[in-house]
Design a protein around this motif. Sequence first.
Motif, PDB file in Angstrom:
ATOM      1  N   GLY A 261      18.927  20.189  36.929  1.00 18.60           N
ATOM      2  CA  GLY A 261      17.924  20.516  35.923  1.00 18.60           C
ATOM      3  C   GLY A 261      17.066  19.317  35.559  1.00 18.60           C
ATOM      4  N   LEU A 262      17.694  18.146  35.431  1.00 17.55           N
ATOM      5  CA  LEU A 262      16.935  16.927  35.162  1.00 17.55           C
ATOM      6  C   LEU A 262      16.004  16.594  36.323  1.00 17.55           C
ATOM      7  CD1 LEU A 262      19.770  14.724  33.598  1.00 17.55           C
ATOM      8  CD2 LEU A 262      17.802  15.673  32.409  1.00 17.55           C
ATOM      9  N   LEU A 263      16.488  16.815  37.545  1.00 16.17           N
ATOM     10  CA  LEU A 263      15.650  16.573  38.721  1.00 16.17           C
ATOM     11  C   LEU A 263      14.448  17.510  38.732  1.00 16.17           C
ATOM     12  CD1 LEU A 263      15.203  15.197  41.483  1.00 16.17           C
ATOM     13  CD2 LEU A 263      16.647  16.971  42.496  1.00 16.17           C
ATOM     14  N   GLY A 264      14.669  18.795  38.452  1.00 22.42           N
ATOM     15  CA  GLY A 264      13.562  19.747  38.400  1.00 22.42           C
ATOM     16  C   GLY A 264      12.575  19.411  37.297  1.00 22.42           C
ATOM     17  N   LEU A 265      13.096  18.976  36.135  1.00 19.39           N
ATOM     18  CA  LEU A 265      12.213  18.598  35.031  1.00 19.39           C
ATOM     19  C   LEU A 265      11.344  17.399  35.413  1.00 19.39           C
ATOM     20  CD1 LEU A 265      11.381  18.912  32.037  1.00 19.39           C
ATOM     21  CD2 LEU A 265      13.289  17.388  31.458  1.00 19.39           C
ATOM     22  N   ALA A 266      11.938  16.422  36.094  1.00 17.66           N
ATOM     23  CA  ALA A 266      11.201  15.206  36.443  1.00 17.66           C
ATOM     24  C   ALA A 266      10.224  15.431  37.587  1.00 17.66           C
ATOM     25  CB  ALA A 266      12.185  14.092  36.803  1.00 17.66           C
ATOM     26  N   VAL A 267      10.641  16.201  38.603  1.00 20.83           N
ATOM     27  CA  VAL A 267       9.832  16.339  39.812  1.00 20.83           C
ATOM     28  C   VAL A 267       8.855  17.506  39.701  1.00 20.83           C
ATOM     29  CG1 VAL A 267       9.887  16.735  42.305  1.00 20.83           C
ATOM     30  CG2 VAL A 267      11.603  15.266  41.236  1.00 20.83           C
ATOM     31  N   ILE A 269       8.115  19.660  37.197  1.00 20.19           N
ATOM     32  CA  ILE A 269       7.302  19.787  35.979  1.00 20.19           C
ATOM     33  C   ILE A 269       6.583  18.471  35.661  1.00 20.19           C
ATOM     34  CG2 ILE A 269       7.388  20.211  33.496  1.00 20.19           C
ATOM     35  CD1 ILE A 269       9.674  22.145  34.000  1.00 20.19           C
ATOM     36  N   GLY A 270       7.324  17.351  35.687  1.00 19.31           N
ATOM     37  CA  GLY A 270       6.716  16.078  35.343  1.00 19.31           C
ATOM     38  C   GLY A 270       5.769  15.546  36.397  1.00 19.31           C
ATOM     39  N   LEU A 271       6.186  15.597  37.675  1.00 17.17           N
ATOM     40  CA  LEU A 271       5.381  15.018  38.747  1.00 17.17           C
ATOM     41  C   LEU A 271       4.323  15.981  39.268  1.00 17.17           C
ATOM     42  CD1 LEU A 271       4.892  12.601  40.600  1.00 17.17           C
ATOM     43  CD2 LEU A 271       6.625  13.547  42.166  1.00 17.17           C
ATOM     44  N   PHE A 272       4.729  17.212  39.579  1.00 20.21           N
ATOM     45  CA  PHE A 272       3.806  18.183  40.163  1.00 20.21           C
ATOM     46  C   PHE A 272       3.069  19.024  39.121  1.00 20.21           C
ATOM     47  CE2 PHE A 272       6.942  17.976  43.825  1.00 20.21           C
ATOM     48  CZ  PHE A 272       6.174  17.056  44.526  1.00 20.21           C
ATOM     49  N   GLY A 273       3.463  18.943  37.876  1.00 20.03           N
ATOM     50  CA  GLY A 273       2.752  19.656  36.814  1.00 20.03           C
ATOM     51  C   GLY A 273       2.912  21.158  36.853  1.00 20.03           C
ATOM     52  N   MET A 274       4.013  21.667  37.375  1.00 17.72           N
ATOM     53  CA  MET A 274       4.231  23.108  37.420  1.00 17.72           C
ATOM     54  C   MET A 274       4.571  23.617  36.017  1.00 17.72           C
ATOM     55  SD  MET A 274       6.369  23.470  40.997  1.00 17.72           S
ATOM     56  CE  MET A 274       6.120  25.238  41.088  1.00 17.72           C
ATOM     57  N   PRO A 275       4.265  24.879  35.718  1.00 15.42           N
ATOM     58  CA  PRO A 275       4.510  25.406  34.358  1.00 15.42           C
ATOM     59  C   PRO A 275       5.993  25.563  34.066  1.00 15.42           C
ATOM     60  CG  PRO A 275       3.761  27.163  35.813  1.00 15.42           C
ATOM     61  CD  PRO A 275       3.630  25.892  36.598  1.00 15.42           C
ATOM     62  N   ARG A 276       6.316  25.462  32.798  1.00 21.37           N
ATOM     63  CA  ARG A 276       7.696  25.676  32.357  1.00 21.37           C
ATOM     64  C   ARG A 276       8.006  27.168  32.296  1.00 21.37           C
ATOM     65  NH1 ARG A 276      10.507  21.731  29.266  1.00 21.37           N
ATOM     66  NH2 ARG A 276       9.474  19.715  29.243  1.00 21.37           N
ATOM     67  N   SER A 277       9.282  27.445  32.286  1.00 26.09           N
ATOM     68  CA  SER A 277       9.792  28.797  32.022  1.00 26.09           C
ATOM     69  C   SER A 277       9.200  29.851  32.943  1.00 26.09           C
ATOM     70  CB  SER A 277       9.533  29.176  30.546  1.00 26.09           C
ATOM     71  OG  SER A 277      10.163  30.394  30.219  1.00 26.09           O
ATOM     72  N   VAL A 278       9.100  29.553  34.245  1.00 24.96           N
ATOM     73  CA  VAL A 278       8.620  30.530  35.211  1.00 24.96           C
ATOM     74  C   VAL A 278       9.664  30.652  36.324  1.00 24.96           C
ATOM     75  CG1 VAL A 278       6.181  30.156  34.737  1.00 24.96           C
ATOM     76  CG2 VAL A 278       7.312  28.773  36.475  1.00 24.96           C
ATOM     77  N   PRO A 279       9.789  31.822  36.949  1.00 27.77           N
ATOM     78  CA  PRO A 279      10.813  32.010  37.988  1.00 27.77           C
ATOM     79  C   PRO A 279      10.672  31.075  39.170  1.00 27.77           C
ATOM     80  CG  PRO A 279      10.015  34.130  37.208  1.00 27.77           C
ATOM     81  CD  PRO A 279       9.129  33.093  36.586  1.00 27.77           C
ATOM     82  N   VAL A 280       9.440  30.647  39.508  1.00 30.31           N
ATOM     83  CA  VAL A 280       9.266  29.766  40.659  1.00 30.31           C
ATOM     84  C   VAL A 280       9.996  28.445  40.449  1.00 30.31           C
ATOM     85  CG1 VAL A 280       7.580  28.399  41.933  1.00 30.31           C
ATOM     86  CG2 VAL A 280       7.113  30.788  41.475  1.00 30.31           C
ATOM     87  N   VAL A 281       9.792  27.827  39.293  1.00 30.34           N
ATOM     88  CA  VAL A 281      10.445  26.552  39.019  1.00 30.34           C
ATOM     89  C   VAL A 281      11.960  26.744  38.909  1.00 30.34           C
ATOM     90  CG1 VAL A 281      10.592  24.619  37.411  1.00 30.34           C
ATOM     91  CG2 VAL A 281       8.391  25.682  37.883  1.00 30.34           C
ATOM     92  N   GLY A 282      12.386  27.807  38.239  1.00 34.11           N
ATOM     93  CA  GLY A 282      13.818  28.088  38.160  1.00 34.11           C
ATOM     94  C   GLY A 282      14.431  28.307  39.526  1.00 34.11           C
TER      95      GLY A 282
END
Length: 425
Positions: A261-267, A269-282
């Motif tokens: 989860g920390l990796l996904g948050l950093a990469v 969302i933080g790096l690529f700027g993908m939206p939060r709370s969406v099935p793709v990121v999850g």
Amino acid sequence: MTDQRSQAEIVRQSLKRRYRKERRFRFYGIAAIGVALLSLVILFTDIIGKGYTGFIKTTITLDVVLDGEAMYLQDAADPEQLAMADFQAPIIRALQQYFPEARERRDVRELSRLAGSYASNQVRDLLKAQPELLGTTQTLEFLAHDSVSVYVKHADNPSYSIRLSEQQQRWVDQLVADGVIDTAFNDVLFSRGDSREPSNAGILGAIVGSLLTMVVTLVIAFPVGVAAAIYLEEFAPQNRITDFIEVNINNLAAVPSIIFGLLGLAVFIGLFGMPRSVPVVGGLVLALMTLPTIIISSRAAIKSVPPSIREAAEGIGASKMQVVLHHVLPLAMPGMLTGSIIGMAQALGETAPLLLIGMVAFIVEVPDGFFSSATVLPVQIYLWAGSAEQGFVELASAGIMVLLTFLISMNALAIWLRKRLERRW
């Protein structure tokens, strides 16, 4: 002779001790299984005991007079009048037909709390859809207020505190006796998203969000995991680099899920700027978490294919790629599917990595795409379990039952596929 008898006695005593140890070991094994089964029985009994009422809704059926004067509504087709009208007034009047003595302001306020807070919205939506019903009498079914529902379903349970006044309890008892208040299967639970009021809350949004997230996870993790397993097992040379990769894959399988989860948050969302709370990121986060499990199970399935299959294919002139794609992969696929399904079941029950990427948001609408705001079943259960309202306690247990149903079904599917497709050599 004496020495022989003494030796024989020593052997007999030794055998007796060995047999006693074997019986004790067998008893310990049976006792361990019994304790595990007893724990499961206690767990399921507690969950079902708390959650079965979550599949029951409490309703109030009233003959409502859609009086325009009482609602301050002259034209139901006028949006401005609809926005200013009092749609709770006809509901209160319908309840006063059963309790004509409730005329004072305090009594009216307590009477209005018997129906759920969305009852007035139901009247408004009815008139908005059919303005010609203004002035008529309609038989409408409303969801009861959460406090009424808790009282009807748990009046005899001391662990639930009743938040109705004594007068409200008498009113509810009379309405139950008259058949106005009744219970039925809670179809709301499977037809709506989350809500601030337990009686209107559902898990359809969480189920759809979980399915969309699992689709993304499967589409990414399965082909990448199988391809990595094939390369490491069939094509990669045995050197320090591949040994390093194998060690790290095994270590990643034991990494706590919150790290992903920390990796996904950093990469993502933080790096690529993908939206939060969406099935793709999850799905991307869960795919990273599931990859080591799929790679390990797929490699084990490839190893189970006898070397004679490869040798026979190569003996008739097949290339290395043809051997893998036409012979090894089809024979190893049942084991790969089994491991992948078990990995997906593990991902379905994860909560920690999804909390970090924002899938803990309060989502009312059912998601309609991979980039829509969504939540998942474990997170929805987490949110309900932490709510102060008592009605969410039974909803959380009902959600756990639904989640366990999915997990047991996925594991049963994996077992069925293994039994159905596996080959013994």
